[in-house]
Design a protein around this motif. Structure first.
Motif, PDB file in Angstrom:
ATOM      1  N   GLU A 114     -36.642  -9.214 -16.647  1.00  0.00           N
ATOM      2  CA  GLU A 114     -35.518  -9.615 -16.542  1.00  0.00           C
ATOM      3  C   GLU A 114     -35.135  -8.716 -17.682  1.00  0.00           C
ATOM      4  N   VAL A 115     -34.404  -7.385 -17.451  1.00  0.00           N
ATOM      5  CA  VAL A 115     -34.171  -6.575 -18.258  1.00  0.00           C
ATOM      6  C   VAL A 115     -32.259  -6.689 -18.724  1.00  0.00           C
ATOM      7  N   VAL A 116     -31.655  -7.597 -19.976  1.00  0.00           N
ATOM      8  CA  VAL A 116     -30.216  -6.984 -20.080  1.00  0.00           C
ATOM      9  C   VAL A 116     -30.248  -5.821 -20.803  1.00  0.00           C
ATOM     10  N   GLU A 117     -29.306  -4.916 -20.038  1.00  0.00           N
ATOM     11  CA  GLU A 117     -29.027  -4.071 -20.849  1.00  0.00           C
ATOM     12  C   GLU A 117     -27.364  -4.259 -21.596  1.00  0.00           C
ATOM     13  N   LEU A 118     -27.392  -3.860 -22.808  1.00  0.00           N
ATOM     14  CA  LEU A 118     -26.268  -4.442 -23.450  1.00  0.00           C
ATOM     15  C   LEU A 118     -25.163  -3.531 -24.001  1.00  0.00           C
ATOM     16  N   HIS A 119     -26.451  -2.285 -23.261  1.00  0.00           N
ATOM     17  CA  HIS A 119     -24.683  -0.286 -24.586  1.00  0.00           C
ATOM     18  C   HIS A 119     -25.451   0.050 -22.824  1.00  0.00           C
ATOM     19  N   GLY A 120     -25.349  -0.088 -21.711  1.00  0.00           N
ATOM     20  CA  GLY A 120     -26.054   0.265 -20.668  1.00  0.00           C
ATOM     21  C   GLY A 120     -26.574   1.221 -20.170  1.00  0.00           C
ATOM     22  N   SER A 121     -26.744   2.060 -19.392  1.00  0.00           N
ATOM     23  CA  SER A 121     -27.585   2.718 -18.989  1.00  0.00           C
ATOM     24  C   SER A 121     -27.453   4.502 -18.656  1.00  0.00           C
ATOM     25  N   LEU A 122     -28.645   5.780 -18.477  1.00  0.00           N
ATOM     26  CA  LEU A 122     -28.621   6.469 -18.450  1.00  0.00           C
ATOM     27  C   LEU A 122     -28.937   6.502 -16.454  1.00  0.00           C
ATOM     28  N   ARG A 123     -28.401   5.910 -15.811  1.00  0.00           N
ATOM     29  CA  ARG A 123     -28.959   6.086 -14.286  1.00  0.00           C
ATOM     30  C   ARG A 123     -27.678   6.529 -14.097  1.00  0.00           C
ATOM     31  N   SER A 124     -26.131   6.239 -14.559  1.00  0.00           N
ATOM     32  CA  SER A 124     -25.288   6.844 -14.553  1.00  0.00           C
ATOM     33  C   SER A 124     -24.265   7.143 -14.996  1.00  0.00           C
ATOM     34  N   ALA A 125     -22.619   8.134 -14.108  1.00  0.00           N
ATOM     35  CA  ALA A 125     -21.774   8.568 -14.508  1.00  0.00           C
ATOM     36  C   ALA A 125     -20.713   7.685 -14.080  1.00  0.00           C
ATOM     37  N   SER A 126     -19.710   7.930 -14.602  1.00  0.00           N
ATOM     38  CA  SER A 126     -18.448   8.059 -14.403  1.00  0.00           C
ATOM     39  C   SER A 126     -17.290   8.489 -14.562  1.00  0.00           C
ATOM     40  N   CYS A 127     -16.131   8.390 -13.549  1.00  0.00           N
ATOM     41  CA  CYS A 127     -15.047   9.095 -13.553  1.00  0.00           C
ATOM     42  C   CYS A 127     -13.645   9.071 -15.393  1.00  0.00           C
ATOM     43  N   THR A 128     -13.739   9.865 -15.890  1.00  0.00           N
ATOM     44  CA  THR A 128     -13.578   9.462 -16.660  1.00  0.00           C
ATOM     45  C   THR A 128     -11.475   9.401 -16.343  1.00  0.00           C
ATOM     46  N   ARG A 129     -11.103   9.826 -15.546  1.00  0.00           N
ATOM     47  CA  ARG A 129      -9.737   8.931 -15.112  1.00  0.00           C
ATOM     48  C   ARG A 129      -9.694   8.153 -14.277  1.00  0.00           C
ATOM     49  N   GLU A 130     -10.737   7.493 -13.142  1.00  0.00           N
ATOM     50  CA  GLU A 130     -10.365   6.484 -12.674  1.00  0.00           C
ATOM     51  C   GLU A 130     -12.037   6.267 -12.065  1.00  0.00           C
ATOM     52  N   VAL A 131     -12.036   5.289 -13.411  1.00  0.00           N
ATOM     53  CA  VAL A 131     -13.370   4.657 -13.838  1.00  0.00           C
ATOM     54  C   VAL A 131     -14.245   4.524 -12.656  1.00  0.00           C
ATOM     55  N   SER A 132     -13.502   3.417 -11.680  1.00  0.00           N
ATOM     56  CA  SER A 132     -14.444   3.375 -10.380  1.00  0.00           C
ATOM     57  C   SER A 132     -15.057   4.390  -9.801  1.00  0.00           C
ATOM     58  N   ARG A 133     -14.806   5.433 -10.008  1.00  0.00           N
ATOM     59  CA  ARG A 133     -15.906   6.265  -8.926  1.00  0.00           C
ATOM     60  C   ARG A 133     -17.029   6.940 -10.464  1.00  0.00           C
TER      61      ARG A 133
END
Ligand code: BJW
Length: 247
Positions: A114-133
């Motif tokens: 079990e690894v709880v990542e408090l500051h996110g990860s470098l596995r993904s990136a998202s859109c600065t306009r539409e955050v769900s992308r």
């Protein structure tokens, strides 16, 4: 101040629900730079120029060049013996959940359950306009710097930048683990970034012992309920686990 390895090993061996809380110093011996340690990024760059949403909006090329170099470097490094020692400790102590501020994914690669990542990860990136992308953060995406969403807006790495709230579910889980553990190993963190730094204090408030492993003293050092082992995680953790269960 450095307490004895033997005493710390006895406390770990007697612990029923140990939890680890880690920071950038945990990955140092895998070859990843810290933020505020000797070779820290924030000794070379201003944090607000790289780790803020404002910086991504103002100068996405500079920010993404930094994240891209870090991501590509991460791919070439391996979890060191200290990571494996935490996994091994979990086998003796009925699991040892890890709460981490790191975004490098090394605890999961080492095999921590079990690894709880408090500051996110470098596995993904998202859109600065539409955050769900959201998009997997890989070499292909980094073919263009800064990487862009098909809509044309700049992407952002899915890490927690300064001034941003921490993801709710991991923070809740971290506080729950802090409240229910009987020992928290606090490894390689300067304990200056909030709200993550609240987590070991919550463990102390709820009656757990804290065992700090760090090359330098921190604000936790010398606090009631805190034992400190001075040294690098890659050396101290294997010795500690060895002494706790093998000798
Ligand atoms: C070894 C070793 C070896 C070396 N073995 N040990 C004033 C007071 C309090 C808070 C604030 C304040 N002003 C602003 C704030 C808030 C701010 C904050 O805490 N700032 C402080 C720096 C003053 N916090 C935030 O902005 C957070 N968000 C927030 O507060 O949101 C509020 C909000 C609520 C609701 C709506 C909106 C907003 C977000 C914090 C995000 C942190 N992001 C970063 C970068 C992103 C991820 C990435 O790119 O990697 O996260 S900054 C950086 O610091 C990174 C780390 O996770 C984090 C913690 O650092 P860490 O892990 O402790 O590393 P170092 O380098 O500091 O320490 C290394 C340690 O290892 C040292 O002790 C060494 O001695 C040791 N070491 N080698 C063992 N071999």
């Amino acid at each position: 101040m450095s307490d004895g390895l033997e005493r710390a090993a006895a406390v770990l061996a007697a612990s029923r629900r140990p939890v680890a809380f880690t920071g950038a110093g945990m990955s140092k011996e895998s070859g990843i730079r810290t933020f505020r340690g000797e070779d820290g990024y924030w000794r070379q760059y201003r944090a607000e120029d790289l780790a803020s949403l404002e910086a991504i909006r103002r100068d996405p090329r500079t920010v993404w060049t930094w994240y891209s170099q870090r991501l590509l470097h991460n791919e070439s490094v391996q979890p060191h013996a200290g990571y494996l020692a935490l996994v091994e400790a979990g086998e003796y102590a009925d699991g040892l959940p890890v709460i981490t501020q790191n975004v490098d994914g090394l605890h999961a690669r080492a095999g921590s359950r079990e690894v709880v990542e408090l500051h996110g990860s470098l596995r993904s990136a998202s859109c600065t306009r539409e955050v769900s992308r959201s998009f997997p953060l890989n070499r292909e995406l980094l073919g263009e710097i800064p990487p862009r969403c098909p809509c044309g807006a700049a992407l952002r790495p899915d890490v927690v930048l300064f001034g941003e709230p921490l993801p709710a579910a991991p923070m809740e889980r971290a506080l729950e683990l802090a409240a229910s553990c009987d020992l928290m190993l606090v490894v390689g963190t300067s304990m200056v970034v909030y709200p993550a730094a609240m987590v070991p204090y919550r463990a102390l408030e709820e009656g757990a012992e804290v065992l700090e492993v760090n090359t330098e003293p921190t604000v936790l050092t010398g606090e009631p309920g805190v034992m400190s082992l001075r040294g690098p995680a890659g050396g101290v953790l294997p010795e500690l686990v060895d002494m706790a269960w093998r000798s």
